[in-house]
Structures are given as C-alpha cells and as structure tokens.
Design an enzyme around this catalytic site. Structure first.
Site, mmCIF file in Angstrom:
data_model
loop_
_atom_site.group_PDB
_atom_site.id
_atom_site.type_symbol
_atom_site.label_atom_id
_atom_site.label_comp_id
_atom_site.label_asym_id
_atom_site.label_seq_id
_atom_site.Cartn_x
_atom_site.Cartn_y
_atom_site.Cartn_z
ATOM 1 N N LYS A 60 0.875 -1.212 -0.015
ATOM 2 C CA LYS A 60 -0.040 -0.084 -0.051
ATOM 3 C C LYS A 60 0.793 1.169 0.007
ATOM 4 O O LYS A 60 1.722 1.209 0.805
ATOM 5 C CB LYS A 60 -0.852 0.178 1.391
ATOM 6 C CG LYS A 60 -1.883 1.077 1.190
ATOM 7 C CD LYS A 60 -2.834 1.144 2.730
ATOM 8 C CE LYS A 60 -3.885 1.977 2.885
ATOM 9 N NZ LYS A 60 -4.476 1.737 4.034
ATOM 10 N N SER A 135 -9.564 1.592 3.054
ATOM 11 C CA SER A 135 -8.436 2.508 2.299
ATOM 12 C C SER A 135 -7.554 1.492 1.659
ATOM 13 O O SER A 135 -7.102 2.247 0.680
ATOM 14 C CB SER A 135 -7.759 3.357 3.147
ATOM 15 O OG SER A 135 -6.893 3.201 4.025
ATOM 16 N N SER A 159 -9.250 -0.667 7.369
ATOM 17 C CA SER A 159 -8.822 -0.405 6.039
ATOM 18 C C SER A 159 -8.186 -1.643 5.405
ATOM 19 O O SER A 159 -7.859 -1.748 4.213
ATOM 20 C CB SER A 159 -7.929 0.800 5.849
ATOM 21 O OG SER A 159 -8.559 1.925 5.826
#
Ligand code: GLN
Length: 467
Positions: A60, A135, A159
């Site tokens: 990420k 996210s 997330s």
C-alpha cells in the site's frame, strides 16, 4: 485454493518474470490496483535466497519502500520517492519476497472506497462498477486478481478488513504494536497497524510470522509472548464463539450470509453464543473523534516546503504553506483536519477528545468482559457488500457510520481477521473474527476450519496461473 508453492521462485527466473509482467499488464488496466508497478526495481532490493525467494508482493502506498514513490494517494506527496524502507517490508525482502509495486488507496487512509485517491480509482475484481473498498483497496484488489499472493496494507479503523471482505480475500489487522510502524506514514498513531491482505489463511498466517516482532525503530512495538504464537499446532483450542447480535442494520444479503456462517461454525462443533457489545453504538463516533484529532496533528508536517507538492507561485512562506495545503489535500482530508483541530481546541478538549478517550477505555473493558465468556468473537465487517462508485454508492457520512464494526478492534488494540464467507448476488461477503491481544493464532485456527467447508471464492477477473 491458491498455494504459496506456485509463487516461490517466480520472479527469480527471467522468463517467468516476463510472463508475470504480461499477466499483470492485461489485468491492471481494468482494475487500477497499482499506483506504481516495477518488479525489476523490487528485485534489486530483495535477498536472492530465503523461504520467500522470488515471491511477488504489493505494498500500500502508505508504507515506505526505498526507490519507490510514497504518495499516500495524495497530491501533496506527488513525485516523492522514499529514501528508506519500512520494517515490515524489509523483513519480507530479507526473506526473499519482492516488492512489485505500490497500491492505490484513499488519501492518507481516509475512506472506505479508495475513491478519495488523487490519482485513480480502483475497481472491484468482481464487478468493475463497484469499489474495491478502502482504504487498502488496491492491495485487496491485487490479491483478488491473482496479481500477488499477498499485499501489505494498513488498518486504522478497518482499512484492511473491509476491502478484503469486498474482494473475497483474507484481511488481518494484528494486535496493536506487534508489527512495527516504522515506515508507515502516520494517520492516527494510537490506532494504526500494518496489516495483511492474502488469498488464503495459510499465507496470511505465514506472512504474519515474518513481519511481527519488536523493532528498535518503533518505540510502541512489542514482542508478543512466545506462548501466544502457537501458529503451528496451537495448543489452545477455540471452543466458544461469541456472535454479535442485536439490530445490526445489515443489508439483506449480508444478514443471510451472517446466519449461514454461524450455522457452518456450529456444524464444525463450535459453541455459538450470542454476545452483546454494549458499547457498539459508540465505536464509530469515538473512533472518528480520536482519529481526526490525531490526524490533524500528524498531517501538520505537510507544508509544501520540505517535500512533495509545491504551488507554482507564492508571495511569502505563509502563503506557500496555505496554498500547498489547500491545493495538495483533497476534501475528505481537509474535513478531517478541520474537525480534528475543532475537537482539540482549547476549552473544548474535555467535551470531545478526553471524553472519547474515556469511552475508549470503557470499550476495552467491555471486550475484556466478553473474552471471559467466549474465546473469539464473530461480527460483521461492513453492513453492505461492495457498493457502487460515485453517487450510486455510499456518501462519505454513510461510509463513516458503516465503520461501526471494524473500528472496535483498533480502539481496543485487539487482533481481527476478515475472512471470505461465500457469495451473495454474485459478490463476496466477509465477516470478522476478533480475539484477545496476541491471540492471532485463534483467528487463523477458526478461519482455517471454516475454509475447509466454505473455500475462498475466485474472482472472475482472476485468471492467474499461480493462484
Ligand atoms: N474507513 C475508516 C476511515 O476512513 C478506516 C480507515 C483506515 O483504517 N485507514 O478512517
């Protein structure tokens, strides 16, 4: 079911590397999982030997990887290249795994769709008109398409778990502090953890053993007690599963799958006991009060002066900072900074921030109470399945209210695992298991047995020869 063995050595062989790159290049344009993709660069930073030799993984874009960009999905970090590598990533590289790229995300981890990214949108591998969740949406989508066997994400309030549920894969939020946060860009430091998205329970558990442990570069990191690490042949056996009940406000498909999941667990011999989490209605409000307060402080460092986005023109330093921040941050981030400073402003701290901290303590105590009665807790991850992009989906406020199930584990610091529980209407549904601190092994134990009956589903866009 995908197995790790097929991935081992994949990128160490130049011919396989080419086949791999070609596969990613056919899938990626439909999905938009990556902000940067460059396996060759990743290879130069990885050990040539080790148990994970040549295994691709994605990171990420909130975790630092030397030589790769680090944007957090924000314009304010446009073009910034990281000069160092996060501990969790480095541990995997030392074991031979190879970073293939950085994945898309909601700006600074703020959101549940990955649509607040400044750069692109990520589509759900099951239905391209829907979000991959957030996210860590890019990480979850990359795993679901078979582009990587696992990916790192971050979980401040759900997330990793929510996008995992939306994409039909596993998502682990470890105990707070068990994985070093060194190199994880701070959103809300008392809640942030590095998490894992993976295609199987085995891979999730294995990668967890690689990334955990105390790190001198993160003062909040801890060494979990050895006893709790019974990953391989755990001595402790889960017998009682507490199921969160009450009026949970679930979508019909999620509700149905929740019941079926309980029946499957009962058929596996577990005692299923309804539990009531008396603090449930406070999770989301308390989470957002604390997360925004911490975010407003953490994001003060983006001034446009030392790194990242810099406006074309400014009369003086003050204007430079003002312009950099108003042009560099998106709306959701600005909203949170404003609300964060609001709850922290002098004279009002007691009314919001301190109060939220007191309720947070009560939430922890409530979990202690429940874990005296049951070994693990089963709960929804999100009240809906993957929603549509844009106006047909959930608005930012609805998304926040929907974080009521995931935020609990962050507030209490306990581990939680989101696992796929089949399909409803052609889309995946996931639920989460929560355990006491350091008891990740109990989560893997139950999820492994559940997968024996309900194996993880395979997305239609996943034509990967390796998964
Ligand atoms: N959806 C939550 C938020 O917007 C969770 C984010 C996260 O875990 N990073 O804050």
């Amino acid at each position: 079911m995908s197995s790790m063995t097929r991935w081992i050595g994949l990128l160490s062989d130049p011919k396989n590397l080419e086949t791999y790159q070609r596969y990613v290049e056919t899938i990626e344009p439909k999905i938009g999982a990556f902000l940067e993709f460059d396996p060759r660069r990743g290879l130069t930073e990885s050990s040539a030997e080790g148990p994970l030799k040549g295994v691709p993984f994605a990171v990420k874009d909130i975790l630092a990887v030397k030589g790769f960009r680090l944007t957090c999905g924000s314009r304010i970090l446009e073009g910034f290249v990281s000069p160092y590598t996060a501990t969790a990533v480095e541990k995997l590289q030392q074991a031979g795994a190879v970073v293939v790229g950085k994945t898309n995300m909601d700006e600074f981890g703020m959101g549940s769709s990955s649509d607040t990214s400044f750069y692109k949108r990520t589509n759900n591998p099951w239905d391209l008109d829907r979000v991959a969740g957030g996210s860590s949406g890019g990480s979850a989508a990359a795993v679901a398409c078979g582009l990587v066997p696992f990916a790192l994400g971050s979980d401040t309030g759900g997330s990793v778990r929510q996008p995992a549920a939306f994409c039909g894969i596993y998502g682990l939020k470890p105990t707070y502090g068990v994985v070093s946060r060194y190199g994880l860009v701070a959103y809300a430091s008392s809640l942030d953890v590095v998490g894992i998205c993976a295609s199987t329970v085995e891979i999730t558990a294995e990668m967890f053993t690689h990334i955990r442990g105390k790190d001198d570069r993160d003062q909040t990191s801890v060494e979990p007690p050895v006893k709790a690490w019974g990953n391989e042949g755990a001595e402790r056996q889960v017998r009682r599963i507490g199921v969160v009940t009450g009026n949970l406000g679930l979508e019909a498909g999620v509700e149905r799958a929740y019941k079926t999941t309980q029946e499957v667990l009962r058929s596996l011999g577990y005692e299923i006991e309804p539990v009531e989490l008396s603090m449930l209605e406070y999770y989301a409000p308390v989470y957002y009060t604390i997360a925004m307060a911490e975010a407003s402080a953490n994001l003060a460092r983006y001034t446009g002066i030392r790194y990242g986005y810099r406006p074309e023109y400014a009369e003086n330093p003050e204007e430079l900072v003002r312009k950099a921040r108003s042009e560099g941050f998106g709306d959701e981030v600005k909203l949170r900074i404003l609300l964060g400073t609001y709850v922290l402003r002098s004279g009002f701290q007691d009314q919001y921030y301190q109060r939220a901290q007191r309720i947070r303590t009560a939430i922890r105590k409530d979990f202690d109470r429940v874990f005296h009665e049951v070994d693990v807790i089963l709960s929804p991850v999100f009240p809906t399945q993957a929603f549509r992009h844009g106006a047909e989906g959930l608005d930012p406020f609805q998304q926040k209210v929907a974080d009521r199930f995931t935020t609990a584990a962050n507030l209490a610091g306990i581990p939680a695992l989101s696992f796929p529980a089949g399909l409803e209407g052609g889309l995946p549904v996931g639920f989460q298991l929560m355990a006491p601190v350091f008891a990740e092994d109990l989560l893997f134990q139950v999820a492994r047995r559940f997968a024996g009956v309900v194996p993880p589903p395979k997305a239609p866009t996943n034509t990967s020869p390796w998964s």
